[in-house]
Design an enzyme around this catalytic site. Structure first.
Site, PDB file in Angstrom:
ATOM      1  CD  GLU A 379      -9.918  -1.231   6.067  1.00  0.00           C
ATOM      2  OE1 GLU A 379      -9.968  -2.399   5.630  1.00  0.00           O
ATOM      3  OE2 GLU A 379      -9.991  -0.231   5.327  1.00  0.00           O
ATOM      4  CG  HIS A 508      -8.981   2.833  -4.547  1.00  0.00           C
ATOM      5  ND1 HIS A 508      -8.613   3.851  -3.699  1.00  0.00           N
ATOM      6  CD2 HIS A 508      -9.572   1.889  -3.778  1.00  0.00           C
ATOM      7  CE1 HIS A 508      -8.990   3.541  -2.471  1.00  0.00           C
ATOM      8  NE2 HIS A 508      -9.559   2.364  -2.484  1.00  0.00           N
TER       9      HIS A 508
END
Length: 651
Positions: A379, A508
């Site tokens: 991240e 997703h």
């Protein structure tokens, strides 16, 4: 100059149309007008993007009705502004501009996206996606053997409880319970919403002159043959996957008996992950050298009193060591790095750019584990990309393609996971390398990386056919399992029907996030890694003492400066040019990942021959029907095919 800006400002705000003389003006004069227009357009778009991101963050970090309504209101207002600006963008003859950067920015602005929808449909699409995300984020199931009708407390969330059970339990009934419970709590509830989402998403794509959403998604790759390129990459990688699949199936059969067939697909609930996308959590069942003591990195993190903050500070230290940028102070103030106890949030880890050049954040429900240490680096890799291209014009503040963005943090993680690096930062004792331990570590990484490849590929193969209409709504679930079997060689733990919606159990899918980016990332991160390791003097293909899988670019300014140069480009140039900056190549190449795992590939071939393991698989005996009622009394017999691997041939 002021006299020229005033009509452009009026144009941007919708107070007047383009002057009729503009079409007849010289291209130089129109470019001059376009530059002034673009300055104001970028300013407005930055303000709107910042407002939309703040509203989205507020909702994702506190799932209340009030925050949802505010997010939808802001999104609708921003969409109106975007549409008004777009109507003026397309009046410029931007295709003839001589200035490449100007032409490229206009090209990006000329694709409107979902804002092309009428306002009512836009709100409907936003609401549907938010509703599916809320179902996903708030879903909880009961412990194994307990039912809500019996008064049981159903308090198990995906993070951390269900993830923990799947990664540690070896009870196949408990694993089946968790696998099925999650899909009943999420996927089945999203099925009707998803059909509406597909229709609205396709409407938006068509308003942007694409045939459907799949064509719209692929447009960003700027390559009409991109699907064929990706298929070619999969063909390169498939032999390596088949070897690890055959070895894992053999070991799982030894553990679970006839639950796992000798020649068929692997039951997906036994793979240590809710979606069977990465298998590293079952590595302890099948290490090449099980008697060699395994490094327990999670235990070491806890022993050394690592906190969540220290995990992220460790990630930051890596980026700083290669001459990239420290996190701004606001990052530490505004990020959410641990799961709050007082509210529901979207726990799926994510990095955020608020488009003001100052505010960058991560939202992650972090636990002190080895896996979360890697996720933190991933991240923060997104945030480093944000920081390096923040001076670019607005439309260039994105990855060269979306796979690049996903690759950066993982690229760093390849170094972080090496024993060489872990010894440098004191998480492993500084002892001589044991070749057996090195192979064990490489195997565990293969269970994370190699096994992901077909999943990363098929996720969007499924959606491309859904968006194009090739897969009808009444076939959503059965087509999903057809692809899971064909490419991954996995099967569900029980028969399925079209009343289920197993794709919807993946974040997703229901969040409108394209997934091909992850497959691409897994290829190019190794391509990047190989090139940067050579620049850092850490890898030499002709020197057995410098293998690629033991490279660590930590503290290499030379490698970091090359990486920084590429990151700073954003999307200002087509992605092959960005790829070339690091690798010297203009095409994606799977030989990087094959070089990295070459020692493992050879070992797997030897072991599979020794075990007489089948390479590939016969068709699954599980069935998928239109209704659950049809499952009653249905025959599950399925005959073998002549070649076991035929069921996973590429399309």
């Amino acid at each position: 100059m002021i006299l020229r800006i005033i009509p452009i400002l009026a144009l941007l705000l919708g107070l007047c149309p383009l002057h009729p003389w503009a079409k007849d003006a010289s291209i130089e004069e129109e470019e001059y007008e376009a530059r002034n227009f673009l300055i104001l357009l970028n300013r407005q778009t930055e303000r709107d993007a910042n407002r939309a991101s703040l509203a989205e963050w507020a909702y994702a970090s506190n799932l209340t009705e009030e925050n949802l309504n505010n997010k939808l209101a802001v999104s609708s207002e921003v969409a109106r502004n975007v549409k008004e600006a777009w109507q003026r963008v397309i009046q410029f003859n931007w295709q003839r501009f001589s200035d490449y950067s100007l032409r490229r920015q206009f090209q990006k602005y000329s694709v409107l996206g979902v804002a092309a929808l009428p306002e009512e449909k836009f709100k409907q699409l936003e609401t549907i996606i938010s509703d599916m995300q809320a179902i996903y984020s708030k879903a909880k199931i009961c412990p194994n053997g307990q039912k809500p009708e019996d008064g049981a407390e159903c308090t198990l969330s995906l993070e951390p409880e269900l993830t923990q059970i799947l990664s540690t339990s070896k009870d196949p009934e408990e694993l089946k319970h968790v696998w099925l419970g999650w899909r009943n709590a999420v996927g089945a509830k999203c099925r009707g919403l998803y059909k509406q989402y597909v229709d609205l998403s396709n409407d938006a794509a068509k308003l942007n002159n694409f045939t459907d959403t799949s064509e719209y998604w692929l447009n960003d790759y700027e390559d009409a043959n991109f699907k064929a390129s990706v298929q070619s990459l999969w063909k390169q990688l498939q032999p390596l996957y088949l070897q690890i699949h055959a070895y894992v199936r053999t070991k799982l059969r030894q553990k679970y008996g006839d639950i796992v067939s000798e020649r068929g697909p692997i039951p997906v609930h036994l793979l240590g992950n809710m979606w069977g996308q990465s298998w590293n959590n079952i590595g302890d069942l099948m290490l090449p050298y099980p008697d060699v003591k395994k490094d327990n990195l999670t235990a070491e993190l806890l022993k050394q009193n690592y906190s969540v903050t220290k995990i992220f500070r460790t990630a930051e230290a890596f980026f700083k060591s290669i001459n990239l940028t420290a996190m701004p102070e606001s990052f530490w103030t505004n990020s959410i790095l641990e799961k709050p106890s007082d509210r529901d949030i979207v726990c799926h880890a994510s990095a955020w750019d608020f488009q003001d050049g100052k505010d960058f954040r991560i939202k992650q429900c972090t636990e002190v584990t080895d896996e979360q240490l890697i996720t933190a680096h991933h991240e923060m890799g997104h945030v480093e990309y944000f920081l390096q291209y923040k001076e670019q014009p607005l439309k260039f503040r994105e990855g060269a393609n979306d796979g690049f963005h996903e690759a950066i943090g993982d690229l760093v993680a390849l170094s972080v996971q090496s024993t060489k690096h872990l010894k440098k930062i004191g998480l492993l004792p500084d002892t001589p390398e044991d070749p057996r331990q090195v192979l064990n570590n490489l195997f565990n990484l293969g269970l994370s990386k190699i096994t992901f490849l077909p999943f990363g590929y098929l996720m969007d193969l499924w959606r491309w056919d859904v968006f194009s209409g090739k897969t009808a709504p009444e076939d959503y679930n059965c087509k999903w399992w057809e692809l899971r079997e064909k490419y991954q060689g996995v099967e569900p733990p029980l028969d399925r029907s079209e009343e289920d919606f197993d794709p919807g159990a993946k974040y997703h899918i229901i969040s409108d996030v394209p997934y091909l980016r992850y497959f691409i990332s897994f290829v190019i991160q190794y391509q990047f890694h190989r090139a940067l390791c050579e620049k850092a003097g850490q890898y030499d293909p002709n020197n057995a003492e410098k293998p690629l899988h033991q490279c660590d670019i930590y503290q290499s300014i030379t490698a970091g400066n090359v990486l920084k140069q590429m990151l700073a480009m954003g999307s200002s140039r087509p992605w092959p040019e960005a790829l070339e900056v690091i690798t010297g190549q203009r095409t994606m190449d799977a030989t990087g990942i094959l070089d990295f795992f070459k020692p493992l590939h050879k070992w797997l071939e030897t072991e599979n021959q020794k075990n007489n393991a089948t390479i590939g698989w016969e068709p699954s005996k599980r069935v998928c029907t239109r209704t659950r009622q049809e499952l009653v009394g249905s025959s599950t017999a399925s005959g073998p095919v002549p070649e076991p691997s035929a069921s996973i041939s590429t399309p």
